[in-house]
Design an enzyme around this catalytic site. Structure first.
Site, PDB file in Angstrom:
ATOM      1  N   ASP A  93      59.807  23.278  32.456  1.00  0.00           N
ATOM      2  CA  ASP A  93      60.320  22.268  33.564  1.00  0.00           C
ATOM      3  C   ASP A  93      59.069  23.415  33.989  1.00  0.00           C
ATOM      4  O   ASP A  93      59.622  24.575  34.958  1.00  0.00           O
ATOM      5  CB  ASP A  93      61.430  21.601  34.227  1.00  0.00           C
ATOM      6  N   ASP A 139      54.600  17.745  34.231  1.00  0.00           N
ATOM      7  CA  ASP A 139      55.375  18.540  34.494  1.00  0.00           C
ATOM      8  C   ASP A 139      56.192  19.277  33.724  1.00  0.00           C
ATOM      9  O   ASP A 139      57.008  19.841  33.836  1.00  0.00           O
ATOM     10  CB  ASP A 139      55.157  19.129  35.923  1.00  0.00           C
ATOM     11  N   GLU A 140      56.841  18.390  32.775  1.00  0.00           N
ATOM     12  CA  GLU A 140      57.775  19.087  31.599  1.00  0.00           C
ATOM     13  C   GLU A 140      57.431  18.147  30.618  1.00  0.00           C
ATOM     14  O   GLU A 140      57.750  17.208  30.420  1.00  0.00           O
ATOM     15  CB  GLU A 140      59.325  18.751  32.789  1.00  0.00           C
TER      16      GLU A 140
END
Length: 420
Positions: free
Chosen positions: A28, A121-122
């Protein structure tokens, strides 16, 4: 995921964690939008920074310096400014986020084929097949962190565990810029110290019910008969929470979850009833949406228009095209037609949005040749604009109708408040 921060376990100095069987990683990015903005503004490092819109917008991201003042994503901008008046507020640049995200995902896919993105983003990674080539899960996690920092200039936190659920909790506990391994043999010990809100499926109402029953920690849930949980919470939720409380999560990492849509929407700084302003905003959003698709290498067939009125009533209209597109002109013309078909007369509008669904890889798109069509057209113009924007920044080239009116100061007086 819990609305509270997961406590960060203290690992004895020098201890080498046992990562046997811990082949699931959750990676993350730390304060992703804000971290990408700091690449543009390195002089702001160490200061509280908020990414978001005007006072009627919401916080999209905030650096950890701002978070310490109580600022968090989805908070109204007015409240965020009151909590952290010294913060620097920056407008979002979604094309930059898409570009950095593509770089991060490329690092993941060069490590293992089993990557399950959750957002820009993860992602979850299953690194079982990469161990012989790259080493154990902990070594792979360190390699990922180093490569992302070197290649993209941002930091990430990684959780390493035997299951997806525990890996995600571990990455949250490792934030910011950390790595936490939860050995398989210590999974239950790790979980049982957490508050009940840390479990997936525990929202505000479920948490209230659990607290009324005297259940405050995951250990309390684990030692409560499953029949009691089922009666209080329902069949599915009760059984799920009981299983999770013992670290049981059989879900595998699914390679490549398809992105369902790409879009953008904005809340006006004040309710508007002038169709000209709405038309301008639809053009702005169509340009942004098409740009995001091109940055992600996607095209789509269905254009969706969203309109929210002053009383919060919301309408959506859609139109499916004969073939997928990522051309700004096509997306705009379709969205504009959908708005005109609504037949609104001076209705007060709070928000407008444009998105494209039915996504496919742009490389798989078959372009239908039209008799008499010029060999260079609107898509080539879009690509030229993308190249200029990548070099000089978004807004370096834009449609003339989006330029500020003559004599306007401080930029576009019609700029909307909450880009997403």
């Amino acid at each position: 995921m819990s609305r509270r921060r997961v406590p960060r376990p203290v690992q004895p100095a020098g201890e080498v964690p046992d990562d046997t069987g811990c082949t699931v990683l959750h990676v993350d990015m730390d304060a992703f939008f804000a971290s990408v903005e700091l690449l543009r503004h390195p002089h702001l490092r160490g200061r509280p920074v908020i990414v978001g819109g005007g006072r009627r917008g919401v916080v999209l991201s905030a650096t950890y310096e701002a978070r310490r003042a109580g600022v968090h994503a989805a908070m109204p901008m007015g409240r965020a400014r009151r909590l952290c008046p010294q913060a620097v507020v920056l407008p979002p640049h979604h094309e930059d986020y898409a570009r950095v995200s593509a770089g991060v995902m490329a690092v993941f896919r060069s490590t293992t084929e089993r990557v399950e993105p959750l957002s820009l983003d993860e992602a979850f990674l299953d690194v079982a097949a990469a161990r012989r080539r790259l080493g154990g899960p902990t070594a792979i996690a360190r390699l990922l962190r180093d490569r992302i920092a070197d290649e993209q200039g941002i930091t990430c936190s990684v959780g390493v565990a035997a299951t997806k659920f525990v890996a995600k909790l571990a990455s949250a506990a490792a934030k910011p810029d950390g790595l936490l391994v939860v050995p398989r043999a210590r999974t239950v010990e790790f979980l049982h110290e957490l508050p009940v809100a840390a479990l997936w499926g525990v929202g505000e109402r479920t948490e209230e019910t659990l607290l009324r029953l005297g259940l405050r920690t995951v250990a309390d849930i684990a030692h409560t008969p499953v029949e009691t949980l089922r009666r209080a919470l329902g069949e599915a939720t009760g059984r799920s929470l009981h299983e999770l409380s013992w670290g049981r999560d059989p879900r595998p990492v699914h390679a490549e979850r398809e992105e369902r849509s790409v879009g953008a929407e904005q809340t006006f700084a004040r309710d508007v009833d002038d169709p000209r302003l709405v038309h301008r905003e639809i053009l702005r959003l169509a340009e942004r949406t098409a740009g995001r698709m091109r940055a992600a290498g996607l095209a789509g067939r269905t254009v969706v228009l969203k309109v929210r009125f002053a009383d919060f009533t919301t309408l959506t209209r859609s139109r499916t095209l004969p073939e997928p597109t990522d051309v700004t002109r096509v997306v705009h013309a379709t969205a504009h037609g959908l708005y005109e078909a609504l037949g609104l007369q001076r209705a007060r509008i709070r928000l407008v949005g444009v998105r494209v669904e039915g996504l496919v890889p742009a490389s798989a798109q078959h372009r239908q040749l039209v008799l008499g069509e010029r060999p260079q057209g609107w898509r080539e113009a879009d690509e030229a604009v993308d190249r200029v924007s990548a070099r000089f920044g978004r807004g370096a080239v834009r449609p003339a109708s989006l330029l500020p009116p003559p004599g306007a100061e401080g930029g576009d007086p019609w700029a909307a408040a909450a880009p997403r």
